[in-house]
Write an enzyme that holds these catalytic residues in place. Structure first.
Site, PDB file in Angstrom:
ATOM      1  N   GLU A 117       1.573   3.728  -0.188  1.00  0.00           N
ATOM      2  CA  GLU A 117       0.856   4.914   0.320  1.00  0.00           C
ATOM      3  C   GLU A 117       1.652   5.820   1.244  1.00  0.00           C
ATOM      4  O   GLU A 117       1.071   6.680   1.905  1.00  0.00           O
ATOM      5  CB  GLU A 117      -0.460   4.492   1.002  1.00  0.00           C
ATOM      6  CG  GLU A 117      -1.422   3.844   0.027  1.00  0.00           C
ATOM      7  CD  GLU A 117      -2.794   3.518   0.592  1.00  0.00           C
ATOM      8  OE1 GLU A 117      -2.956   3.536   1.816  1.00  0.00           O
ATOM      9  OE2 GLU A 117      -3.704   3.239  -0.218  1.00  0.00           O
ATOM     10  N   GLU A 168      -5.638   0.891  -6.960  1.00  0.00           N
ATOM     11  CA  GLU A 168      -6.451   0.348  -5.865  1.00  0.00           C
ATOM     12  C   GLU A 168      -7.826   0.984  -5.915  1.00  0.00           C
ATOM     13  O   GLU A 168      -7.929   2.212  -6.017  1.00  0.00           O
ATOM     14  CB  GLU A 168      -5.863   0.709  -4.494  1.00  0.00           C
ATOM     15  CG  GLU A 168      -4.793  -0.201  -3.994  1.00  0.00           C
ATOM     16  CD  GLU A 168      -4.445   0.081  -2.541  1.00  0.00           C
ATOM     17  OE1 GLU A 168      -5.304   0.610  -1.803  1.00  0.00           O
ATOM     18  OE2 GLU A 168      -3.314  -0.229  -2.162  1.00  0.00           O
TER      19      GLU A 168
END
Ligand code: BMA
Length: 889
Positions: free
Chosen positions: A449, A548
């Site tokens: 991320e 995710e």
């Protein structure tokens, strides 16, 4: 064949080192903080586990001990051990100390002589020891810095602030974790505690050799690429020697095949060579569900003396990112293994304990097998955790679980000074070398991320600092991590992406930081929809690949009782439960979701009430996971690409997260103690290779909505033909007799998605005499090739159905083998979300759970991880409930 090697320098006879190894592992280490604690204990071990074993602190996971004992890592620690050496050992002229893993910052001395300093838990350390420092009786002393203070000092010494400086308050965490090469989540995460352990966590030994001995080490083997024209596999081999230049005749043997190869290899420092193995000598390694996991041992010897070997597998990996053609924007993003496109069914993996020394291989195996039996073909080793131990990767090779492997950088900006980058370079080289023989690792990713964090400015970087921040991002992940990966992993068989999520190739064209790394038209996406009704898939993005997504639930009461004996801690909003909730807002979100969809507990008995909330939170998570998975699978086919939005062709889901690090409300589908939550059963069902899907559009339409329709699909991943019948029945909950039933023959000659039919909803409901959608639901059963799989579609939120007592009973419970049991259950009327549970002492899983019963009797299996003799039903403490129980006062 070898690549051409030219001159042979000179031949010398190599005696493979006659070394002598002294292990320093043992129970006789002394640790002290020179203030509160001095204890004797075992290495590998860390401060907490040594003090626990010595009775000086209670179980760190219990009660509020995660904060009570925080002081343990705010101070320095000294580990010492006395050990003896023989005069034979001392006669060697070269001695090293090797620490496979040390956590983290330390200074090592032996008998007062400086030996070395350590700064990273992600690389092994080898230091020379001066001969004059060693004696018959010795003391090794390892002075550990507090990791917390070290990170703080490094952050102060660094010339600019690197955000985020601390973790959010709800995490009770430590600060500046990006300044230390240590498990990032050991400073806390939104599902885990902050213990920041200190200690020696893997093997430690001394090794003595004579400097004149020549040693050859096998550094790595990588099945790097496949030449389809020559039909050969290129295996890259790296060897090293301490004593070159010289030449040696090496023999390579691929065990259990007729292939072997011999060649003269000139050694000048590290030697890299490539050998070609004919394809006709080997069978392919396939992911779980697609074929066998054939593994081979490639051994290397020098004149009959073994040098080393690696277990390897033969598979090609392509990350296909191609244009769709005119009118469709974006590119695909899917894995093709051995030229076969594979829809990814997986999850994200985090460390299984804050203290790795208490994670047994058995625990890892049970977790991974829980993934395998749930039809998973990929796990993502998430970048905020650790590079796992060797046995982990041996298991994933064996189980066919592919790994998406992040490097350990997550949710932060990082320093980029030279010492830090050098450490990172060394770490990446080491880890790729260590791991690249494993067939299961199919992709490397630079970080978790951090591209999104820079692109979307998560940490409020001032506009004036943005260009520098972007340059630093590229310096770390492109110029350092990626360059090191490519230096080691040279073939075409293991792609690299700089971040997850990223836009893949599109991110590269945007100089590695895409404007929107979460674009649904490129690469992978992370999505959390907890602010909306997570059962309603219209709230999700239709991505190319969802790496995710998930929602939290509560672990079972059994699990809560492991960490508190205080019953007043056990309610949904107790300060203890909220203390363990590390993501602020999630407990409320769970409650809101439950209220949206499910009946709320009525009982005034607070423990029972909490037990029911736990059950409801698990239904909520299970239904959410099923919705996400069904949604991704329905959109997996290229035919489902929407011409207007270009969205579709979702080629995988790795939900967040399979395992837990401790006992807390988290996104996991398996609890810390290995109990499957309801969501894991739902995932196992939703990941079945042949799977019927039923959707109602619009979501929860009114029974009289003339525009509403039910769409029926069959997903088939099997390469053999399937022939079957899909029977869907509109049912109510007052009787076992269906109101109406619809059947359709299905025949599929190849893998793919078949859109079986669209049924007009209003007409169907009218025929079923079901004018109120909360009176009915649809249950489908697909019978194919002697198999059966069911599917239930609610027409209204379950809270709106009138539930009457199904009189759920366990009719019989029989042992059928040392590990397997059959349980027969009866009901007098349909029952929703039937949940079975066994005593915390019994670890295993049911053949299904959280299911609905539309027939008077059914049989469920239970598989125990360990063989059980002297079966006694009472020990099982078999419990059962259904949604009706929640409605009882
Ligand atoms: C993602 C992960 C983790 C986190 C999870 C749940 O962002 O990468 O950092 O734990 O979501 O919030």
């Amino acid at each position: 064949m070898f690549r051409q090697y030219i001159v042979l320098l000179f031949f010398i006879c190599i005696s493979l080192s006659n070394s002598n190894r002294i292990s320093l592992v043992g129970n006789d280490w002394t640790i002290t903080d020179n203030i509160n604690h001095t204890a004797q204990g075992r290495v590998p071990g860390t401060v907490h586990t040594i003090l626990l074993a010595d009775g000086q602190i209670p179980e760190p996971y219990a009660d509020y001990n995660d904060v009570t004992f925080r002081y343990l890592v705010h101070t320095k620690w000294v580990f010492t051990k006395k050990f003896n050496l023989t005069s034979d050992f001392l006669a060697y002229n070269h001695t090293i100390i090797h620490l496979e893993q040390i956590d983290t910052v330390s200074n090592i001395t032996i008998n007062g002589c400086p030996v070395g300093r350590t700064h990273s838990m992600f690389i092994p350390h080898t230091f020379n020891i001066e001969n004059s420092c060693l004696k018959l009786e010795n003391t090794i002393q390892i002075d550990f810095d507090s990791p917390v203070l070290y990170a703080l000092q490094e952050s102060i010494a660094y010339n600019v602030t690197v955000p985020p400086t601390c973790t959010p308050d709800a995490q009770n965490g430590e600060c500046h974790v990006q300044f230390i090469r240590k498990e990032p989540c050991s400073f806390s995460w939104d599902w885990g505690p902050s213990f920041a352990p200190i200690g020696i966590t893997r093997d430690i030994y001394l090794e003595a050799t004579n400097a004149s001995d020549i040693t050859i080490q096998l550094e790595s083997i990588n099945v790097a690429s496949y030449d389809a024209t020559q039909k050969t596999w290129r295996a890259d081999v790296m060897l090293s020697s301490n004593n070159d230049p010289f030449s040696s005749t090496l023999k390579f043997v691929l065990e259990n095949t007729t292939w072997s190869y011999e060649a003269v290899v000139p050694f000048t420092k590290n030697v890299s060579l490539s050998i070609n193995i004919p394809d006709n000598q080997v069978a392919r390694w396939w992911p779980n569900g697609y074929g066998d996991q054939r593994l081979y041992t490639l051994s290397i010897s020098n004149k009959g003396t073994p040098i080393g070997s690696r277990v390897i597998g033969f598979r090609t990996v392509e990350l296909v990112q191609e244009n769709y053609g005119a009118g469709i924007n974006g590119t695909s993003f899917y894995f093709s293994i051995n030229s076969k496109p594979i829809y990814i069914k997986g999850s994200n993996w985090i460390p299984s304990d804050s203290f790795q020394e208490r994670v047994s291989d058995e625990k890892l195996e049970r977790l991974l097998r829980s993934g395998q039996v749930a039809h998973m073909n990929m796990l993502r080793i998430w970048g905020g955790g650790i590079y796992e131990r060797d046995s982990f990767y041996e298991m994933t090779d064996r189980l066919g679980i592919m790994l998406w492997h992040d490097f350990m950088f997550a949710c932060a900006l990082y320093p980029v000074d030279e010492p830090f980058l050098n450490r990172v370079h060394e770490e990446v080289i080491h880890q790729v070398k260590r791991l690249q023989s494993h067939a299961s690792i199919v992709i490397w990713a630079g970080n978790n991320e951090n591209e999104a964090a820079v692109a979307q400015n998560w940490y409020g970087v001032a506009p004036a600092d943005m260009n520098r921040t972007k340059d630093e991002y590229r310096k770390l992940y492109v110029d350092t991590v990626m360059v090191a990966v490519k230096e080691m992993d040279k073939g075409t068989n293991r792609p690299f992406v700089t971040s997850s999520p990223s836009n893949g190739l599109e991110s590269i064209t945007e100089n590695y930081i895409a404007t929107d790394p979460q674009s649904s038209l490129y690469g992978d996406v992370h999505f959390y929809g907890w602010k909306d009704d997570s059962w309603d898939t219209t709230t999700y993005p239709i991505s190319r690949f969802l790496s995710e997504s998930g929602i939290q639930s509560m672990p079972s009461l059994d699990t809560w009782f492991e960490v508190t004996k205080n019953v007043s801690d056990l309610s949904f909003n107790s300060s203890f439960v909220l203390h363990r909730e590390h993501s602020s807002g999630q407990t409320i979100a769970m409650k809101v979701h439950i209220e949206q969809n499910l009946p709320l507990p009525k009982t005034n008995d607070s423990l029972n009430n909490f037990g029911q909330f736990i059950y409801l939170s698990q239904i909520n998570q299970a239904m959410t996971m099923k919705s996400i998975s069904d949604f991704c699978r329905v959109h997996s086919s290229k035919d489902m690409i929407n011409n207007k939005t270009s969205e579709g062709n979702t080629m995988g889901l790795m939900y967040w997260q399979i395992n837990d690090i401790w006992q807390a409300p988290t996104w996991s589908t398996i609890e810390y103690g290995l109990k499957w939550k309801m969501s894991h059963y739902y995932i196992q069902h939703a990941y079945a290779p042949v799977y019927p899907i039923a959707t109602l559009t619009p979501y929860l339409a009114n029974a009289t909505d003339e525009n509403a329709q039910i769409s029926l699909y069959i997903i088939n991943e099997l390469s053999n033909k399937i022939r079957g019948t899909l029977i869907c029945e509109v049912r109510s909950l007052d009787t076992f007799t269906p109101r109406i039933s619809y059947g359709s023959d299905v025949s599929m000659d190849s893998p793919g998605t078949q859109h079986v039919d669209n049924l007009p909803y209003a007409l169907l409901m009218k025929r079923a005499n079901c004018m109120d959608s909360s009176k009915c639901l649809m249950h489908c059963g697909f019978n194919y090739n002697q198999e059966h799989i069911g599917q239930t579609l609610f027409f209204s939120q379950p809270k709106n159905y009138e539930l009457s007592n199904p009189n759920l009973k366990i009719e019989s419970f029989k042992q059928i083998s040392p590990t397997d049991f059959n349980i027969t259950i009866t009901v007098e009327r349909p029952a929703l979300f039937v949940w079975l549970d066994v005593s915390a002492n019994i670890t295993g899983y049911f053949s299904r759970n959280g299911f609905h019963m539309f027939e008077p009797t059914t049989t469920v299996g239970f598989h125990s991880w360990t063989p059980l003799t002297d079966f006694n039903q009472a020990n099982f403490d078999l419990r059962h409930m259904s949604l009706f129980d929640v409605t009882l006062p």
